[in-house]
Motif scaffolding. Structure first.
Motif, mmCIF file in Angstrom:
data_model
loop_
_atom_site.group_PDB
_atom_site.id
_atom_site.type_symbol
_atom_site.label_atom_id
_atom_site.label_comp_id
_atom_site.label_asym_id
_atom_site.label_seq_id
_atom_site.Cartn_x
_atom_site.Cartn_y
_atom_site.Cartn_z
ATOM 1 N N ASN A 1 66.963 64.509 -116.329
ATOM 2 C CA ASN A 1 66.349 63.723 -115.256
ATOM 3 C C ASN A 1 65.290 64.533 -114.514
ATOM 4 O OD1 ASN A 1 68.038 61.556 -115.870
ATOM 5 N ND2 ASN A 1 69.639 62.251 -114.457
ATOM 6 N N ALA A 2 65.568 65.856 -114.318
ATOM 7 C CA ALA A 2 64.582 66.699 -113.631
ATOM 8 C C ALA A 2 63.307 66.844 -114.461
ATOM 9 C CB ALA A 2 65.192 68.072 -113.357
ATOM 10 N N SER A 3 63.450 67.005 -115.767
ATOM 11 C CA SER A 3 62.257 67.125 -116.624
ATOM 12 C C SER A 3 61.436 65.845 -116.612
ATOM 13 C CB SER A 3 62.684 67.478 -118.053
ATOM 14 O OG SER A 3 63.491 66.439 -118.599
ATOM 15 N N ARG A 4 62.115 64.709 -116.577
ATOM 16 C CA ARG A 4 61.373 63.447 -116.498
ATOM 17 C C ARG A 4 60.633 63.342 -115.171
ATOM 18 N NH1 ARG A 4 65.911 59.157 -118.842
ATOM 19 N NH2 ARG A 4 65.826 59.866 -121.029
ATOM 20 N N ALA A 5 61.287 63.770 -114.093
ATOM 21 C CA ALA A 5 60.609 63.710 -112.790
ATOM 22 C C ALA A 5 59.416 64.660 -112.744
ATOM 23 C CB ALA A 5 61.609 64.057 -111.681
ATOM 24 N N LEU A 6 59.563 65.862 -113.336
ATOM 25 C CA LEU A 6 58.438 66.800 -113.381
ATOM 26 C C LEU A 6 57.292 66.255 -114.220
ATOM 27 C CD1 LEU A 6 60.337 70.202 -113.737
ATOM 28 C CD2 LEU A 6 59.069 69.364 -111.748
ATOM 29 N N LYS A 7 57.623 65.582 -115.292
ATOM 30 C CA LYS A 7 56.573 64.995 -116.126
ATOM 31 C C LYS A 7 55.792 63.942 -115.356
ATOM 32 C CE LYS A 7 55.874 62.410 -120.413
ATOM 33 N NZ LYS A 7 56.545 61.770 -121.575
ATOM 34 N N GLU A 8 56.508 63.093 -114.628
ATOM 35 C CA GLU A 8 55.822 62.073 -113.835
ATOM 36 C C GLU A 8 54.979 62.707 -112.733
ATOM 37 O OE1 GLU A 8 58.849 59.484 -112.438
ATOM 38 O OE2 GLU A 8 59.335 58.661 -114.430
#
Length: 282
Positions: free
Chosen positions: A228-235
């Protein structure tokens, strides 16, 4: 539809009637002995008064036997009862609830695990006539039957059911005991399983299994958090890439947070775009 309590009471009444019917009548000799006993009581009235009058307490009932036969279908008491000398005998029965502990029993469960189980049983005399005439000792018979029933019932259960579903096991034991003890005039009110003792090796194995399960669950939760953190960083990177000034504001915000901690060393981030600009000029 007939309730279970009504069925048990009707069956007890039928057994009592059969008992009194099969006991027979006193006969001529019996009545002759009773008349002689009455004459003896009248002749020695002041002396035999203390021998003939008996007291039955509120929580007791007396079963009167006349020449070895039950004199009445119902028990006597509470209060005063009259007993003829030489012909009448009586037995007192306690109607209060009695509890006893089931000794620890070594039981092999359905999944071949040896456990030690103990419990407690609460029962009372429901029909004094049957408790005296149908069983020699209702208390000890109920205790022995409870031990056997505990083995039989728990032998059909898995270890998981034994540890998690004690209430249904207690109810099934109570029903099994009550079906048999009803003909003895005994009512089983409650059965409870007190303690289940597992072997030490099995306890260590179950503890290791539970610990491994918790560690696996923790790793899964950590992996989901990283995803979830990697997805948030990507966004966030996509948003910053659309506006270059947002990156500069992020730099300034980072500097502000570092300066608030009163550190002696401050690292100033250099925008990569400026470095690339100098490289292209060369």
């Amino acid at each position: 539809m007939v309730a279970p309590g009504q069925t048990q009471s009707s069956s007890s009444t039928d057994i009592i009637e059969d008992t009194c019917r099969t006991s027979g009548r006193l006969g001529v000799c019996g009545w002759l002995l009773i008349i002689i006993s009455l004459i003896f009581v009248v002749a020695t009235f002041p002396i035999t008064l203390c021998m003939c009058v008996k007291v039955v307490k509120e929580y007791e009932r007396a079963i009167l036997f006349r020449l070895g036969r039950i004199s009445d279908k119902k028990p006597k008491g509470p209060g005063l009862i009259f007993v003829l000398p030489c012909t009448d005998t009586y037995v007192k029965v306690d109607l209060r609830t009695i509890s006893f502990d089931i000794p620890p029993q070594e039981i092999l469960t359905k999944d071949s695990v040896t456990v030690s189980v103990d419990g407690v049983v609460y029962f009372r005399i429901n029909c004094p006539v049957l408790a005296v005439t149908k069983v020699s000792n209702a208390h000890s018979s109920t205790m022995l039957l409870a031990q056997t029933t505990l083995r039989n019932v728990l032998g059909t259960k898995d270890l998981a059911e034994l540890l998690s579903d004690r209430q249904s096991i207690s109810l099934s034991m109570q029903e099994a005991l009550d079906d048999i003890t009803d003909r003895w005039g005994v009512k089983v009110e409650r059965v409870e399983i007190k303690d289940v003792k597992l072997p030490q090796q099995l306890q260590r194995a179950m503890a290791a299994e539970a610990e491994a399960t918790r560690e696996a669950r923790a790793k899964v939760i950590a992996a989901e958090g990283e995803m979830n953190a990697s997805r948030a960083l990507k966004e966030a990177s996509m948003v910053i890439a659309e506006s270059p000034s947002a990156l500069q504001l992020r730099y300034l915000q980072t500097l502000n947070s570092i300066a608030a901690e009163k550190n002696s060393t401050i690292i100033f981030p250099l925008p990569i775009d400026i470095v690339q600009h100098f490289i292209h000029r060369k």
